[in-house]
Design an enzyme around this catalytic site. Sequence first.
Site, PDB file in Angstrom:
ATOM      1  N   LYS A 161      -9.107   2.976  -2.547  1.00 50.90           N
ATOM      2  CA  LYS A 161      -9.559   2.545  -1.220  1.00 50.90           C
ATOM      3  C   LYS A 161     -10.900   3.196  -0.903  1.00 50.90           C
ATOM      4  O   LYS A 161     -11.045   4.422  -0.978  1.00 50.90           O
ATOM      5  CB  LYS A 161      -8.509   2.940  -0.184  1.00 50.90           C
ATOM      6  CG  LYS A 161      -8.683   2.313   1.187  1.00 50.90           C
ATOM      7  CD  LYS A 161      -7.459   2.658   2.039  1.00 50.90           C
ATOM      8  CE  LYS A 161      -7.464   1.930   3.368  1.00 50.90           C
ATOM      9  NZ  LYS A 161      -6.242   2.222   4.152  1.00 50.90           N
ATOM     10  N   GLU A 163       0.839  -1.199   0.000  1.00 46.78           N
ATOM     11  CA  GLU A 163       0.000   0.000   0.000  1.00 46.78           C
ATOM     12  C   GLU A 163       0.877   1.252   0.000  1.00 46.78           C
ATOM     13  O   GLU A 163       1.880   1.322   0.721  1.00 46.78           O
ATOM     14  CB  GLU A 163      -0.883  -0.012   1.256  1.00 46.78           C
ATOM     15  CG  GLU A 163      -1.780   1.207   1.426  1.00 46.78           C
ATOM     16  CD  GLU A 163      -2.613   1.150   2.706  1.00 46.78           C
ATOM     17  OE1 GLU A 163      -3.566   1.953   2.809  1.00 46.78           O
ATOM     18  OE2 GLU A 163      -2.331   0.312   3.589  1.00 46.78           O
ATOM     19  N   CYS A 169      -5.859  -2.792   2.707  1.00 43.58           N
ATOM     20  CA  CYS A 169      -5.779  -2.655   4.158  1.00 43.58           C
ATOM     21  C   CYS A 169      -7.146  -2.900   4.820  1.00 43.58           C
ATOM     22  O   CYS A 169      -7.775  -3.922   4.581  1.00 43.58           O
ATOM     23  CB  CYS A 169      -5.171  -1.302   4.517  1.00 43.58           C
ATOM     24  SG  CYS A 169      -4.349  -1.289   6.136  1.00 43.58           S
TER      25      CYS A 169
END
Length: 324
Positions: A135, A48, A169
Site C-alpha cells: 500500500k 485487506e 483500499c
Amino acid sequence: MTSSGKTVKIAAVQAAPVSFDLEKSLTKLTRLAAEAAKHGAELIVFPEAFLSAYPWRYAFDATVGAREPRGREWYRKYYDSSVAIPSPEIDLIAETARTHKAYIEVGIIEKEGGTLYCTALLFGRDGAILLKHRKLIPTAAERLVWGRGAGDGLEVVQTDIGKIGTLICWENYMPAARMALYQQGVEIYVAPTADDLATWTASMQHIAKEGRCFVVTVNSYTRVSDFPADYPPFTPEHHDRRPDGEQWTADDVVNHGGSFVAGPLGERITEPLWDEESIVYADLPMSEITESRLDFDAVGSYSRPDIFTLTVNTKPGTSVDFTN
C-alpha cells in the site's frame, strides 16, 4: 488483449481473520479457498490485512508526543502475527494455490526488518508469487504501524485469465496510481479494502467504468468476537465506544462488508454483500472489456499525452544501496 470468448469465474471471500492469530487465520484461508475452488473459481480474492489483522479502532496507545508500554506490547503481538516473505506461511498459501490450480490474492501484513507493510500478494496456479504490492500510503492512524510502499509494486501481470492488477483500499482514490494500472492494460482490477461506506460502492463502479475493466472489491465482515478478549479498544476499561455511546459487545459488527463486482461499463455484476460472512461469485465475460472501449479508453482514444503526462518511479523503496 484477452480472448474475446473467455469467461472467468472469480470468488471474493468476505470473511474476517482470527485476528492476531496467524496459524488459525491460515487455516481459515485454506478452508475458504478450497470452498471457492470447489465452486469453480479461477481467481480467489481475500480482503485487506487478512493475515492476520486489520487493527480496528486502535492507535496502539500513541498520542502526539507520547507512547505507552501497552501499545508497544500490542505492536509486538501484531508483528508476531504478521507474515515474512519467504516463510512457511507463504509456502502454505503457495501450496493451496497449486492444489486448487487457482490464482489466489490475499491481503497480508508483511514484516521486513522492523517495519510492517499492508501488502497484497497474487499467487499463480503454480504457487509462484506473481505480484507483490505494498500500500503506497497508509490511511490516517494506519501510518503509525504500516510503512509506505514504492513504485515497484505498481504492476499489472499477464495471466491466462487476463491482466491482473491491484490497489488497496484508499489508494484507489489516487488518480495517478489508477492511471499506472490503466496504462498497463489492467483487465481484472482487484481492490481489497476495509471501507464499508456506501460511497465505496460508487467509487468502485466509477473505477470500473473509467478503466473499462472488471473491478473485484472484497472486504471483511468483522465482529468484536473476531479479536482477542483482551484487545484494548473492546475492553470495558478502554475509552472507545460504539457509535451510540454504549460499550462494545462480542456480537457487535465492526465492519459490515459490501464486497461486490463491477463490470467495465460501471454496472454491478453482483450486488454488495452486507452483514454476513460468505463468498461472492461472479462470471466475467472478458469480451465486454473490448466492447466497452468502443467509446472510451483512458490511456488511448480518450487520452491527451500531448497535454498530460505521468512518470512512475518503479525503483524499490530501499533506504541503502550497496555497490562494489
